[in-house]
Design a protein around this motif. Structure first.
Motif, PDB file in Angstrom:
ATOM      1  N   PHE A   8      67.623  18.082  33.654  1.00 12.53           N
ATOM      2  CA  PHE A   8      66.823  17.974  32.164  1.00 12.53           C
ATOM      3  C   PHE A   8      67.835  17.874  31.167  1.00 12.53           C
ATOM      4  O   PHE A   8      68.363  18.965  30.801  1.00 12.53           O
ATOM      5  CB  PHE A   8      65.837  18.904  32.083  1.00 12.53           C
ATOM      6  N   GLU A   9      67.677  16.802  30.096  1.00 15.73           N
ATOM      7  CA  GLU A   9      68.385  16.634  28.988  1.00 15.73           C
ATOM      8  C   GLU A   9      67.544  17.663  27.990  1.00 15.73           C
ATOM      9  O   GLU A   9      66.362  17.444  27.841  1.00 15.73           O
ATOM     10  CB  GLU A   9      68.781  15.382  28.395  1.00 15.73           C
ATOM     11  N   TYR A  10      68.079  18.488  27.124  1.00 13.12           N
ATOM     12  CA  TYR A  10      67.457  19.064  25.870  1.00 13.12           C
ATOM     13  C   TYR A  10      68.439  19.504  25.025  1.00 13.12           C
ATOM     14  O   TYR A  10      69.380  20.396  25.100  1.00 13.12           O
ATOM     15  CB  TYR A  10      66.965  20.347  26.653  1.00 13.12           C
ATOM     16  N   ARG A  11      68.232  18.855  23.871  1.00 14.85           N
ATOM     17  CA  ARG A  11      68.755  19.052  22.546  1.00 14.85           C
ATOM     18  C   ARG A  11      70.529  19.123  22.755  1.00 14.85           C
ATOM     19  O   ARG A  11      71.241  19.777  22.350  1.00 14.85           O
ATOM     20  CB  ARG A  11      68.717  20.688  22.290  1.00 14.85           C
ATOM     21  N   GLY A  12      70.917  17.929  23.435  1.00 13.90           N
ATOM     22  CA  GLY A  12      72.276  17.521  23.691  1.00 13.90           C
ATOM     23  C   GLY A  12      72.861  18.373  24.807  1.00 13.90           C
ATOM     24  O   GLY A  12      74.291  18.257  25.087  1.00 13.90           O
ATOM     25  N   PHE A  13      72.181  19.164  25.454  1.00 13.00           N
ATOM     26  CA  PHE A  13      72.714  19.783  26.724  1.00 13.00           C
ATOM     27  C   PHE A  13      71.875  19.565  28.003  1.00 13.00           C
ATOM     28  O   PHE A  13      70.811  18.690  27.890  1.00 13.00           O
ATOM     29  CB  PHE A  13      72.276  21.456  26.549  1.00 13.00           C
ATOM     30  N   VAL A  14      72.447  19.901  29.136  1.00 11.60           N
ATOM     31  CA  VAL A  14      71.759  19.422  30.352  1.00 11.60           C
ATOM     32  C   VAL A  14      71.536  20.792  30.999  1.00 11.60           C
ATOM     33  O   VAL A  14      72.271  21.734  31.095  1.00 11.60           O
ATOM     34  CB  VAL A  14      72.600  18.699  31.468  1.00 11.60           C
ATOM     35  N   ASP A  33      77.157  21.685  28.679  1.00 11.33           N
ATOM     36  CA  ASP A  33      77.312  21.120  27.174  1.00 11.33           C
ATOM     37  C   ASP A  33      77.960  19.933  27.336  1.00 11.33           C
ATOM     38  O   ASP A  33      78.293  19.270  28.161  1.00 11.33           O
ATOM     39  CB  ASP A  33      78.100  22.147  26.307  1.00 11.33           C
ATOM     40  N   ASP A  34      78.109  19.250  26.133  1.00 13.38           N
ATOM     41  CA  ASP A  34      78.748  17.732  26.217  1.00 13.38           C
ATOM     42  C   ASP A  34      80.274  17.828  26.266  1.00 13.38           C
ATOM     43  O   ASP A  34      80.702  16.586  26.173  1.00 13.38           O
ATOM     44  CB  ASP A  34      78.541  17.155  24.698  1.00 13.38           C
ATOM     45  N   ARG A  35      80.897  18.948  26.312  1.00 12.79           N
ATOM     46  CA  ARG A  35      82.272  18.812  26.917  1.00 12.79           C
ATOM     47  C   ARG A  35      82.469  19.006  28.156  1.00 12.79           C
ATOM     48  O   ARG A  35      83.443  19.102  28.644  1.00 12.79           O
ATOM     49  CB  ARG A  35      83.132  20.108  26.217  1.00 12.79           C
ATOM     50  N   GLY A  36      81.329  19.084  28.973  1.00 17.31           N
ATOM     51  CA  GLY A  36      81.568  19.390  30.613  1.00 17.31           C
ATOM     52  C   GLY A  36      81.550  20.811  30.829  1.00 17.31           C
ATOM     53  O   GLY A  36      81.586  20.958  32.351  1.00 17.31           O
ATOM     54  N   GLN A  37      81.309  21.646  30.018  1.00 13.72           N
ATOM     55  CA  GLN A  37      81.403  23.103  30.566  1.00 13.72           C
ATOM     56  C   GLN A  37      80.095  23.482  30.980  1.00 13.72           C
ATOM     57  O   GLN A  37      79.056  23.307  30.357  1.00 13.72           O
ATOM     58  CB  GLN A  37      82.044  23.969  29.195  1.00 13.72           C
TER      59      GLN A  37
END
Length: 74
Positions: free
Chosen positions: A6-12, A32-36
């Motif tokens: 689920f995508e939520y506020r720029g996170f998965v 997060d958007d950096r893959g962490q």
């Protein structure tokens, strides 16, 4: 097994339910958007996989909201 994302506020958020001693343990992975990725650990035990997954999704969203409001805590 393929996990729902689920995508939520720029996170998965990936909610998970694992059978554990007659109940289902709820856990969440947040990416997060950096893959962490960050795993929650066990959040609680529930009677069904659906209940555990729903709780894990809610807890994951709460964690994201907390991080966005308190970035030093992340």
């Amino acid at each position: 097994m393929e996990q729902t994302r689920f995508e939520y506020r720029g996170f998965v958020v990936i909610p998970m339910a694992a059978f554990d001693g007659g109940l289902y343990a709820a856990m969440a992975i947040i990416c997060d958007d950096r893959g962490q990725q960050r795993a929650s650990g066990v959040l609680g035990h529930f009677d069904s996989a659906e209940e555990a997954s729903a709780f894990a999704l809610s807890a994951g969203k709460d964690e994201i909201d907390h991080r966005l409001w308190h970035p030093a805590a992340a």
